[in-house]
Motif scaffolding. Structure first.
Motif, PDB file in Angstrom:
ATOM      1  N   GLN A  72       0.852  -1.184   0.000  1.00  0.00           N
ATOM      2  CA  GLN A  72       0.000   0.000   0.000  1.00  0.00           C
ATOM      3  C   GLN A  72       0.888   1.235   0.000  1.00  0.00           C
ATOM      4  OE1 GLN A  72      -2.507  -0.336   3.428  1.00  0.00           O
ATOM      5  NE2 GLN A  72      -3.661  -2.072   2.656  1.00  0.00           N
ATOM      6  N   PRO A  73       0.881   2.045  -1.087  1.00  0.00           N
ATOM      7  CA  PRO A  73       0.076   1.892  -2.293  1.00  0.00           C
ATOM      8  C   PRO A  73       0.590   0.759  -3.179  1.00  0.00           C
ATOM      9  CG  PRO A  73       1.572   3.719  -2.548  1.00  0.00           C
ATOM     10  CD  PRO A  73       1.734   3.262  -1.132  1.00  0.00           C
ATOM     11  N   ASP A 128       7.313   8.219  -1.269  1.00  0.00           N
ATOM     12  CA  ASP A 128       6.087   7.711  -0.645  1.00  0.00           C
ATOM     13  C   ASP A 128       6.404   6.968   0.647  1.00  0.00           C
ATOM     14  OD1 ASP A 128       4.556   8.712  -2.645  1.00  0.00           O
ATOM     15  OD2 ASP A 128       4.237   6.798  -3.677  1.00  0.00           O
TER      16      ASP A 128
END
Length: 392
Positions: A234-235, A242
């Motif tokens: 995730q993602p 991220d």
């Protein structure tokens, strides 16, 4: 016609008449099949009663009814219809003891009788499954037994697993202590897998006494097996910078009691959250590598891997890098085809380039002075050779 012949004809006619009278005074019945606990009717009819009454008697030759008069004190036996030509009785709540040959009689000279055989079907009891006491381990063999008693005739037993037919061994049939009904036993064996966990195993009894329904017993089996580890990012398509969360899940029975994370090439375990999730904040190139999650229960341990490649443009998992590699390959192929087409087209144009003539005077270069050269050039040399120039 001779006298002897006439006498023979008279005798034949008399015999035929007697036979017709006998047939008309012969009672008729029919056999009956009944399920234990239900009701059966016995009907006796005669065309010529000859002023005599009909009578029903049981297999023990006890009179049940003589005409409309009850002879045996059994409240289960009732009169349904009584006329000079018919006697119908019923027996309620029939048991196996009522089975046998019943007799209808008419007291003419001589007495005439007809038989009716009553067959009583014994209802099989609900089947019982045994042989399973505790959860099985994957790969073990399940050995189950199904038993149903009280059937007459002997019942048929059928196995099913997960709604699909399961072939069992040949049934064993034994006579019950009452000498009338039977006990049927059947066995089945099969190797269990993880897919058998929670599946229903059913034993069903089929019998003529159950024409529109069947009785069955169902057993739900439990199978212990090694967990199957999996990783969910995730993602799904993380990019540089991220915060990446890798959730480790393990489907097993019993449920995994322990989860662990590590990175390939690094011995030290990684710190995870309470929900078995590995958090990698602010992704950069140093986070690239293979991450391994392990799930453990009493049956063993399984692992799942996640490949992460962090680039300047975007970090992608191994699965997404494959997708981008395909796209890059398609683009490269298109560029190569375009360049090849341009090269072929240029080569074609060069090979078909035209020629042209300069019409320079062949002798102008040899003129003694400039004025003469100009005059020669302007006038041209009609008889001289054309000078050709080629541009390549």
């Amino acid at each position: 016609m001779p006298a002897k012949t006439q006498r023979n004809l008279r005798v034949q006619r008399q015999n035929a008449s007697v036979n017709q009278l006998l047939e008309r005074s012969q009672p008729t019945t029919q056999d009956e099949t009944v399920v234990a606990g239900s009701k059966v009717k016995l009907c006796c009819k005669v065309d010529d009663h000859d002023e005599s009454s009909l009578q029903w008697s049981n297999p023990a030759q006890q009179t049940l009814y003589f005409g409309e008069k009850r002879a045996l004190r059994d409240n289960r036996i009732q009169l349904e219809n009584s006329t000079p030509n018919e006697l119908t009785i019923s027996i309620d709540n029939v048991s196996l003891a009522d089975e046998g040959e019943y007799t209808c009689s008419i007291f003419t000279m001589p007495v005439r009788t007809a038989k009716a055989i009553v067959t009583v079907l014994g209802i099989p009891r609900k089947p019982q499954i045994s042989g399973y006491k505790e959860p099985l381990k994957e790969g073990q063999k399940a050995k189950l037994k199904c038993v149903s008693s009280g059937s007459k005739p002997a019942a048929q037993l059928q196995w099913e697993k997960g709604g699909k037919s399961l072939l069992g061994k040949d049934p064993e049939v034994a006579e019950d202590s009452n000498g009338k009904t039977f006990t049927v036993t059947t066995h089945v064996e099969f190797d269990v897998t993880s897919e058998d966990n929670g599946v229903d195993v059913t034993c069903t009894v089929h019998h003529p006494s159950l024409p529109n329904s069947a009785t069955s017993t169902t057993l739900k089996i439990e199978v212990f097996y090694v967990p199957k580890a999996s990783i969910e990012p995730q993602p799904t398509y993380p990019r540089e910078g991220d915060n990446l969360r890798l959730l480790c899940d393990g489907q097993g029975n019993p449920a995994p009691q322990e989860f662990a994370w590590r990175k390939e090439g690094i011995d030290a375990p990684l710190t995870v959250t309470q929900d078995n999730t590995l958090l990698i904040p602010s992704l950069n190139k140093s986070d690239s590598g293979t991450y391994i999650c392990s799930a453990t229960n009493i049956m063993g341990t399984s692992e799942a891997k996640y490949n992460l490649a962090v680039n300047d443009a975007s970090p992608v998992a191994h699965g997404t890098s494959t997708y981008h590699a395909i796209i890059g390959g398609v683009v490269a192929l298109i560029v190569f085809l375009l360049l090849s087409l341009l090269i072929i087209l240029g080569h074609y144009l060069i090979r078909h380039k035209g020629t042209y003539l300069t019409h320079e005077a062949k002798g102008s270069d040899d003129a003694p002075d400039a004025d003469t050269a100009i005059i020669n050039a302007e006038g041209g040399q009609t008889g001289g050779d054309d000078k050709k120039e080629y541009f390549i």
